[in-house]
Write an enzyme that holds these catalytic residues in place. Structure first.
Site, short mmCIF file in Angstrom:
data_model
loop_
_atom_site.label_atom_id
_atom_site.label_comp_id
_atom_site.label_asym_id
_atom_site.label_seq_id
_atom_site.Cartn_x
_atom_site.Cartn_y
_atom_site.Cartn_z
N GLY A 53 0.88 -1.00 -0.12
CA GLY A 53 -0.01 -0.02 0.01
C GLY A 53 0.86 1.14 0.16
O GLY A 53 0.64 2.22 0.67
N THR A 55 1.66 3.33 -2.42
CA THR A 55 1.54 4.63 -3.55
C THR A 55 0.93 5.60 -2.91
O THR A 55 0.42 6.59 -3.52
CB THR A 55 0.47 3.70 -4.60
OG1 THR A 55 -0.75 3.37 -4.14
CG2 THR A 55 1.30 2.74 -5.27
N SER A 56 0.55 5.74 -1.79
CA SER A 56 -0.53 6.75 -1.31
C SER A 56 -0.05 6.84 0.46
O SER A 56 0.49 6.13 0.95
CB SER A 56 -1.82 6.17 -1.47
OG SER A 56 -2.58 7.18 -0.81
N GLY A 57 -0.46 8.05 0.82
CA GLY A 57 -0.75 8.30 2.46
C GLY A 57 0.60 7.88 3.12
O GLY A 57 1.83 8.03 2.90
N GLY A 59 1.84 4.65 3.45
CA GLY A 59 2.68 3.74 2.89
C GLY A 59 3.83 4.79 2.25
O GLY A 59 5.08 4.36 2.32
N TYR A 215 -14.24 -2.67 8.87
CA TYR A 215 -13.02 -2.36 8.95
C TYR A 215 -12.35 -2.51 10.50
O TYR A 215 -11.42 -3.01 10.50
CB TYR A 215 -13.15 -0.86 8.69
CG TYR A 215 -11.76 0.07 8.66
CD1 TYR A 215 -10.98 0.09 7.58
CD2 TYR A 215 -11.38 0.54 10.02
CE1 TYR A 215 -9.68 0.64 7.79
CE2 TYR A 215 -10.14 1.33 10.08
CZ TYR A 215 -9.41 1.48 9.01
OH TYR A 215 -8.14 2.01 9.22
N1 LIG Z 1 -4.76 7.84 7.93
C1 LIG Z 1 -5.12 7.48 9.00
O1 LIG Z 1 -5.54 8.20 9.88
C2 LIG Z 1 -5.15 6.02 9.48
C3 LIG Z 1 -5.81 5.70 10.71
C4 LIG Z 1 -5.79 4.44 10.98
C5 LIG Z 1 -5.44 3.51 10.25
N2 LIG Z 1 -4.69 3.72 9.11
C6 LIG Z 1 -4.23 2.64 8.43
O2 LIG Z 1 -3.04 2.86 7.57
C7 LIG Z 1 -2.96 2.34 6.31
C8 LIG Z 1 -2.73 3.16 5.37
O3 LIG Z 1 -3.81 4.30 5.16
P1 LIG Z 1 -4.06 5.65 4.42
O4 LIG Z 1 -4.68 6.42 5.22
O5 LIG Z 1 -2.60 5.96 4.07
O6 LIG Z 1 -4.75 5.06 3.11
P2 LIG Z 1 -4.69 5.48 1.68
O7 LIG Z 1 -4.11 6.80 1.34
O8 LIG Z 1 -5.79 5.16 1.00
O9 LIG Z 1 -3.57 4.39 1.35
C9 LIG Z 1 -3.80 2.88 1.09
C10 LIG Z 1 -2.85 2.19 0.47
O10 LIG Z 1 -3.13 1.01 0.26
C11 LIG Z 1 -3.27 0.53 -1.06
N3 LIG Z 1 -4.16 -0.69 -1.04
C12 LIG Z 1 -5.37 -0.63 -1.09
N4 LIG Z 1 -6.12 -1.87 -1.39
C13 LIG Z 1 -4.91 -2.67 -1.84
C14 LIG Z 1 -4.89 -3.98 -2.38
N5 LIG Z 1 -5.91 -4.98 -2.64
N6 LIG Z 1 -3.56 -4.24 -2.64
C15 LIG Z 1 -2.61 -3.43 -2.69
N7 LIG Z 1 -2.61 -2.43 -2.13
C16 LIG Z 1 -3.95 -1.71 -1.82
C17 LIG Z 1 -3.76 1.79 -1.95
O11 LIG Z 1 -3.66 1.57 -3.37
P3 LIG Z 1 -4.76 2.08 -4.31
O12 LIG Z 1 -4.38 3.54 -4.30
O13 LIG Z 1 -4.37 1.33 -5.39
O14 LIG Z 1 -6.06 1.85 -3.76
C18 LIG Z 1 -3.07 2.77 -1.16
O15 LIG Z 1 -1.77 2.78 -1.68
C19 LIG Z 1 -4.32 1.51 6.08
O16 LIG Z 1 -3.98 0.29 6.64
C20 LIG Z 1 -5.34 2.08 7.21
O17 LIG Z 1 -6.22 1.42 7.61
C21 LIG Z 1 -4.75 5.14 8.58
#
Ligand SMILES: NC(=O)c1ccc[n+]([C@@H]2O[C@H](COP(=O)([O-])OP(=O)(O)OC[C@H]3O[C@@H](n4cnc5c(N)ncnc54)[C@H](OP(=O)(O)O)[C@@H]3O)[C@@H](O)[C@H]2O)c1
Length: 332
Positions: A53, A55-57, A59, A215
């Site tokens: 993951g 490519t975004s955020g 990760g 979730y």
């Molecule tokens: N941001 C927060 O406040 C927060 C809080 C609690 C937990 N988290 C956790 O932190 C992690 C990152 O979240 P984020 O906020 O950075 O979200 P995000 O910006 O949506 O990034 C999520 C990443 O996961 C990838 N992904 C989703 N489904 C996938 C799959 N089937 N195979 C491979 N890659 C996949 C997405 O790729 P695509 O672009 O191709 O979909 C994207 O690169 C997640 O596990 C989330 O639950 C985040």
């Protein structure tokens, strides 16, 4: 513990209990006054780290953090265009960075097997693995190519299978210099307990589907399964931890929780801040303890006092389900 340590611990606990203060940028700003030191410069030189993951955020931010510490980073995403773009951005930010794009849909177990076989043939030892890929569904149950509910597949089944398929690579690094696996969970996991009724319906086939609950429950499952992997792998020099990042302003939060994002925007952490503990865990491999659940560079409780935690029998049935669904046993 001295007076300053006791005060820091009391303030830290109060931040956690308030949720809003602890999870936002206020939490990390306060805790960074006493939390453990940053990893030394180039702490990951000569080491290989895989981030899913990426490519975004969070990760993408973790990739940048690991590259800054000298790692070779394998940046995994499911969309080749996004992966190419993320690799380009990483190289632009850290010229000379060793970063390799990897294409795999973590929720598609056949794709995981295909990709892992190829990766294992190219990469003999893996020092860090960050299970970060995450997704949130609406109120319609969505399934993967293998018929698994989507959040279960992306947060639990895929990462479990990847860990098992790359075990030789992790062990090779673990024996020599130590390896580290981190599961990016969520503070939302506190609202899900993993009880008997959860174990009766792990794929959410019965009743009405609620994406937020799915979730939270799969994020709880990540914490539970990370603990199992942690106990199984200590003797191999592999530390396994889970963590939550607090609330960070990422594309995922903007897209899936627009109202929450608008309300909390000034207080949300940056992606770097949210990813900080993951990078720190992999770069420093700190001593861990029961629960193996971290936030802001400290171990945290896995349940809130007064609220029941996972039930032993439900945990056992959940783990059996994961092993059957993936065909990947937990090492004994
Ligand atoms: N941001 C927060 O406040 C927060 C809080 C609690 C937990 N988290 C956790 O932190 C992690 C990152 O979240 P984020 O906020 O950075 O979200 P995000 O910006 O949506 O990034 C999520 C990443 O996961 C990838 N992904 C989703 N489904 C996938 C799959 N089937 N195979 C491979 N890659 C996949 C997405 O790729 P695509 O672009 O191709 O979909 C994207 O690169 C997640 O596990 C989330 O639950 C985040």
């Amino acid at each position: 513990m001295g007076e300053a340590g006791r005060v820091a611990r009391a303030v830290d606990g109060a931040l956690d209990r308030s949720v809003v203060l602890g999870y936002t940028r206020i939490g990390s700003a306060v805790r960074s006054r006493w939390w453990p030191a940053d990893p030394p410069p180039m702490a990951l030189a000569g080491k290989r780290v895989l981030v899913t993951g990426a490519t975004s955020g969070l990760g993408a931010a973790a990739v940048h953090g690991m590259l800054d510490l000298g790692a070779q980073v394998f940046l995994l995403g499911r969309d080749p265009v996004k992966v190419d773009r993320a690799v380009g951005e990483a190289i632009a930010a850290s010229p000379g960075a060793k970063v390799v794009g990897e294409i795999c849909d973590v929720g598609d177990l056949d794709d995981v097997r295909r990709w892992a076989a190829d990766f294992a043939g190219r990469v003999p030892a893996l020092h860090g693995l960050l299970h970060n890929a995450g997704t949130m569904t609406g109120d319609e149950r969505t399934t993967t190519a293998q018929g698994h509910e989507l959040t279960l597949a992306v947060h639990v089944l895929g990462p479990h299978l990847i860990t098992g398929l790359l075990l030789d690579q992790l062990r090779a690094a673990g024996r020599e210099e130590g390896a580290s696996v981190v599961w990016m969970s969520s503070g939302g996991m506190y609202s899900a307990r993993l009880h008997a009724d959860d174990a009766d319906d792990i794929e959410y086939r019965n009743g009405s589907y609620d994406g937020v609950q799915a979730y939270a429950r799969t994020k709880r499952m990540q914490v539970v399964i990370a603990q199992e992997w942690a106990s199984a792998l200590t003797q191999d020099g592999i530390r396994v931890e889970s963590m939550h990042p607090g609330w960070a302003g990422t594309p995922g939060v903007r897209q899936n929780l627009p109202k929450f994002e608008r309300l909390t925007r000034p207080l949300l952490r940056s992606a770097e801040d949210g990813a900080d503990t993951a990078v720190w865990l992999i770069a420093t491999r700190p001593e861990s303890g029961p629960g193996h659940f971290w936030h802001d560079r400290a171990l945290r409780p896995v349940t809130w006092s007064g609220r029941g935690g996972p039930e032993a029998q439900a945990v056992e049935r959940f783990l059996d389900y994961v092993v059957t669904a993936t065909g990947m046993p937990l090492p004994s």
